[in-house]
Structures are given as structure tokens and as C-alpha cells.
Design an enzyme around this catalytic site. Structure first.
Site, mmCIF file in Angstrom:
data_model
loop_
_atom_site.group_PDB
_atom_site.id
_atom_site.type_symbol
_atom_site.label_atom_id
_atom_site.label_comp_id
_atom_site.label_asym_id
_atom_site.label_seq_id
_atom_site.Cartn_x
_atom_site.Cartn_y
_atom_site.Cartn_z
ATOM 1 N N SER A 7 42.129 -78.374 -64.223
ATOM 2 C CA SER A 7 43.124 -78.418 -65.288
ATOM 3 C C SER A 7 42.734 -77.481 -66.420
ATOM 4 O O SER A 7 41.727 -77.711 -67.109
ATOM 5 C CB SER A 7 43.265 -79.843 -65.832
ATOM 6 O OG SER A 7 44.122 -79.851 -66.959
ATOM 7 N N HIS A 32 45.917 -76.064 -62.169
ATOM 8 C CA HIS A 32 46.793 -77.073 -62.767
ATOM 9 C C HIS A 32 47.028 -76.712 -64.236
ATOM 10 O O HIS A 32 46.076 -76.589 -65.020
ATOM 11 C CB HIS A 32 46.172 -78.466 -62.662
ATOM 12 C CG HIS A 32 47.074 -79.553 -63.159
ATOM 13 N ND1 HIS A 32 48.103 -80.074 -62.396
ATOM 14 C CD2 HIS A 32 47.118 -80.200 -64.351
ATOM 15 C CE1 HIS A 32 48.724 -81.012 -63.090
ATOM 16 N NE2 HIS A 32 48.162 -81.101 -64.287
ATOM 17 N N ASP A 34 49.002 -77.729 -67.686
ATOM 18 C CA ASP A 34 49.703 -78.780 -68.432
ATOM 19 C C ASP A 34 50.466 -78.181 -69.604
ATOM 20 O O ASP A 34 49.865 -77.627 -70.532
ATOM 21 C CB ASP A 34 48.702 -79.808 -68.973
ATOM 22 C CG ASP A 34 48.094 -80.661 -67.870
ATOM 23 O OD1 ASP A 34 48.871 -81.262 -67.109
ATOM 24 O OD2 ASP A 34 46.857 -80.725 -67.775
ATOM 25 N N MET A 36 52.796 -79.002 -72.755
ATOM 26 C CA MET A 36 53.150 -80.112 -73.648
ATOM 27 C C MET A 36 53.980 -79.608 -74.810
ATOM 28 O O MET A 36 53.722 -78.522 -75.337
ATOM 29 C CB MET A 36 51.876 -80.777 -74.186
ATOM 30 C CG MET A 36 50.906 -81.244 -73.130
ATOM 31 S SD MET A 36 49.406 -81.906 -73.903
ATOM 32 C CE MET A 36 48.405 -82.220 -72.456
ATOM 33 N N HIS A 65 52.663 -78.712 -64.679
ATOM 34 C CA HIS A 65 53.000 -80.093 -65.022
ATOM 35 C C HIS A 65 53.697 -80.082 -66.385
ATOM 36 O O HIS A 65 53.062 -79.831 -67.412
ATOM 37 C CB HIS A 65 51.705 -80.912 -65.060
ATOM 38 C CG HIS A 65 51.859 -82.316 -65.510
ATOM 39 N ND1 HIS A 65 50.786 -83.098 -65.896
ATOM 40 C CD2 HIS A 65 52.951 -83.112 -65.639
ATOM 41 C CE1 HIS A 65 51.209 -84.300 -66.243
ATOM 42 N NE2 HIS A 65 52.513 -84.324 -66.116
ATOM 43 N N MET A 67 55.089 -81.773 -69.389
ATOM 44 C CA MET A 67 55.121 -82.980 -70.217
ATOM 45 C C MET A 67 56.030 -82.683 -71.403
ATOM 46 O O MET A 67 55.595 -82.574 -72.551
ATOM 47 C CB MET A 67 53.705 -83.357 -70.656
ATOM 48 C CG MET A 67 52.874 -83.928 -69.529
ATOM 49 S SD MET A 67 51.194 -84.353 -70.024
ATOM 50 C CE MET A 67 50.334 -82.895 -69.441
ATOM 51 N N MET A 136 49.692 -90.276 -63.490
ATOM 52 C CA MET A 136 48.836 -90.122 -64.656
ATOM 53 C C MET A 136 47.857 -91.295 -64.696
ATOM 54 O O MET A 136 48.260 -92.449 -64.755
ATOM 55 C CB MET A 136 49.665 -90.079 -65.934
ATOM 56 C CG MET A 136 50.533 -88.838 -66.102
ATOM 57 S SD MET A 136 49.573 -87.297 -66.112
ATOM 58 C CE MET A 136 48.425 -87.574 -67.478
ATOM 59 N N GLY A 141 48.757 -86.363 -72.848
ATOM 60 C CA GLY A 141 48.773 -85.720 -74.154
ATOM 61 C C GLY A 141 47.449 -85.120 -74.566
ATOM 62 O O GLY A 141 47.409 -84.158 -75.318
ATOM 63 N N PHE A 142 46.359 -85.675 -74.045
ATOM 64 C CA PHE A 142 45.036 -85.202 -74.438
ATOM 65 C C PHE A 142 44.082 -85.225 -73.249
ATOM 66 O O PHE A 142 44.157 -86.118 -72.402
ATOM 67 C CB PHE A 142 44.459 -86.074 -75.560
ATOM 68 C CG PHE A 142 45.277 -86.077 -76.808
ATOM 69 C CD1 PHE A 142 45.091 -85.119 -77.791
ATOM 70 C CD2 PHE A 142 46.271 -87.032 -76.992
ATOM 71 C CE1 PHE A 142 45.860 -85.119 -78.945
ATOM 72 C CE2 PHE A 142 47.047 -87.040 -78.145
ATOM 73 C CZ PHE A 142 46.842 -86.074 -79.126
ATOM 74 N N ASP A 174 45.890 -87.308 -62.027
ATOM 75 C CA ASP A 174 45.599 -86.485 -63.200
ATOM 76 C C ASP A 174 45.073 -87.355 -64.333
ATOM 77 O O ASP A 174 45.803 -88.171 -64.892
ATOM 78 C CB ASP A 174 46.886 -85.768 -63.631
ATOM 79 C CG ASP A 174 46.659 -84.793 -64.775
ATOM 80 O OD1 ASP A 174 45.524 -84.686 -65.267
ATOM 81 O OD2 ASP A 174 47.630 -84.128 -65.178
ATOM 82 N N GLY A 176 40.841 -88.161 -66.099
ATOM 83 C CA GLY A 176 39.592 -88.883 -65.964
ATOM 84 C C GLY A 176 38.950 -88.807 -64.600
ATOM 85 O O GLY A 176 38.095 -89.645 -64.279
ATOM 86 N N GLY A 196 39.699 -81.727 -65.250
ATOM 87 C CA GLY A 196 39.614 -80.850 -66.397
ATOM 88 C C GLY A 196 38.207 -80.770 -66.959
ATOM 89 O O GLY A 196 37.440 -79.864 -66.648
ATOM 90 N N SER A 197 37.849 -81.751 -67.777
ATOM 91 C CA SER A 197 36.529 -81.752 -68.417
ATOM 92 C C SER A 197 35.404 -81.757 -67.402
ATOM 93 O O SER A 197 34.370 -81.105 -67.595
ATOM 94 C CB SER A 197 36.400 -82.981 -69.337
ATOM 95 O OG SER A 197 37.366 -82.944 -70.366
#
Length: 215
Positions: A7, A32, A34, A36, A65, A67, A136, A141-142, A174, A176, A196-197
Site C-alpha cells: 500500500s 495498492h 488508496d 481518499m 481503492h 475511499m 477493511m 482513512g489512516f 486491507d 493491519g 503498508g507499514s
């Protein structure tokens, strides 16, 4: 083996070209992205110009994606920017079937994303028309949030629905996703892991991707 989709929300935007090169050289199959709008979710990320530039940097699948509210106003633009797959939120689409048909008519794979509070039963009337369900596993959002454990139950429910109807639909998760919980997520029925992270904040992002890909 699951499809790994790093991500770019977690990437270093000052080094976007280098981040794209890293993912190109990795075992990840999808990018991926995102998008927003600050309305559907309480954050603004990036939009069409960034997608266009990333498209120039890779031949891998661009998994976009949205959002955002009123995604139908931008579907053609995201196709033109280079999106291969486009997911819209069921909560943002009062005319979801129309949205899905628009995406598919433009030649993209169509996905429906659902928020943590949305039951998978709401997908029963659209599951035969889509290519992906994006569950999700954090509140959208974050980045950097922890995986919501109840998501595993939702994955299993959705997998049963797909199997019972003999649908050709990928389950994408998507939020965590880490090397610690990926095995459990895949065992529940997931096909695509968005990370992502866990990837971009790692000291060795390519190894982090490889570790996820081999679970």
C-alpha cells in the site's frame, strides 16, 4: 500463496520513484493505491496525478481503492490514469450495481470494499457481478492501525458465500496486515494481502514482501 499488494499510502512520497522500483523488483504482484477525498474518510491522500506517474513506473497491476463519495464521477479518469482494478465502497454507492457496470464496461476489474461495521451479507446481491471484495480490517482513512480480529470471521463468512455460489471473486484484506497475522488471514480464506507499514516501514521492504508472499 497470496497476492501481495504493498500500500503506497505508507510509502515515502519524497522517494516515490525509488519506492516503485523496489516494488517492481520484489515479489509483489500488485500496487495498492488508496485514494481518499476527506469526505468519505477523514483524510486526504493522493489522486489522479500520482496514479498517472506510478503507472509510468510499473507494468504491474494498479489496484486502486477509492475511499471517496460519488466515485462514478471519476471512474473514467482513473481508467485513463492507468488503473487495472478499481474498488468502490458499498457505503458510498447507493446505486452500486450501476457503479460496478461502469467500471467493467471501461475494461477494469471491479471491486467492492466494505468497512469494518458492514456485514458481508450486504454483498449477496452483487457478488456475482464483481471480481474482488476488499474487506477493511481497520477503520479507513489512516495507515498504521491494528488489525480488527473480527475480520477473520467476516473472511470465513465471505469465503462460504463465494464457494456456495461458485463465484470467481478474490478476497482482499486491507489494514493491519503483518507477517505475524498473515497466516491466519490466509487460512480464513483471503487471496490478496494489502500491506503498508509492514512493508514500507521495514528495514528491508523487499524481504518483508517476500516473507508475506511465502506464507
Amino acid at each position: 500463496m497470496a497476492i501481495i499488494a504493498p500500500s503506497f499510502l505508507a510509502s515515502d512520497f519524497l522517494r516515490l520513484g525509488e519506492e516503485c522500483k523496489m516494488v517492481n523488483e520484489s515479489e509483489a504482484e500488485w500496487f495498492h493505491l488508496d485514494v481518499m477525498d476527506g469526505r468519505f474518510v477523514p483524510n486526504i491522500s493522493f489522486g489522479l496525478p500520482v496514479v498517472e506517474q506510478i503507472r509510468k513506473a510499473t507494468s504491474k497491476v494498479l489496484d486502486v481503492h477509492l475511499m471517496i463519495v460519488e466515485p462514478e464521477k471519476y471512474t473514467e479518469a482513473f481508467k485513463a490514469a492507468g488503473a487495472d482494478r478499481l474498488s468502490v465502497h458499498i457505503e458510498a454507492c447507493p446505486h452500486l450495481h450501476r457503479n460496478i457496470q461502469q467500471i467493467k464496461q471501461l475494461g477494469m476489474k471491479a471491486g467492492v470494499a466494505i468497512n469494518p461495521h458492514t456485514p458481508v451479507s450486504q454483498l449477496e446481491d452483487i457478488i456475482a457481478d464483481i471480481d474482488t471484495v476488499l474487506i477493511m480490517s481497520v477503520n479507513p482513512g489512516f495507515g498504521g492501525q491494528k488489525f480488527i480480529p473480527h475480520t477473520l470471521h467476516k473472511i470465513k463468512q465471505l469465503k462460504q458465500m463465494i464457494t456456495a455460489g461458485n463465484h470467481n471473486v478474490l478476497i482482499e484484506i486491507d489494514g493491519g496486515v503483518t507477517s505475524d497475522n498473515a497466516a491466519e488471514i490466509i487460512a480464513a480464506g483471503a487471496d490478496v494481502l494489502v500491506a503498508g507499514s509492514n512493508v514500507f516501514k521495514s528495514s528491508d521492504p523487499k524481504k518483508a514482501i517476500a516473507d508475506l508472499a511465502r506464507i
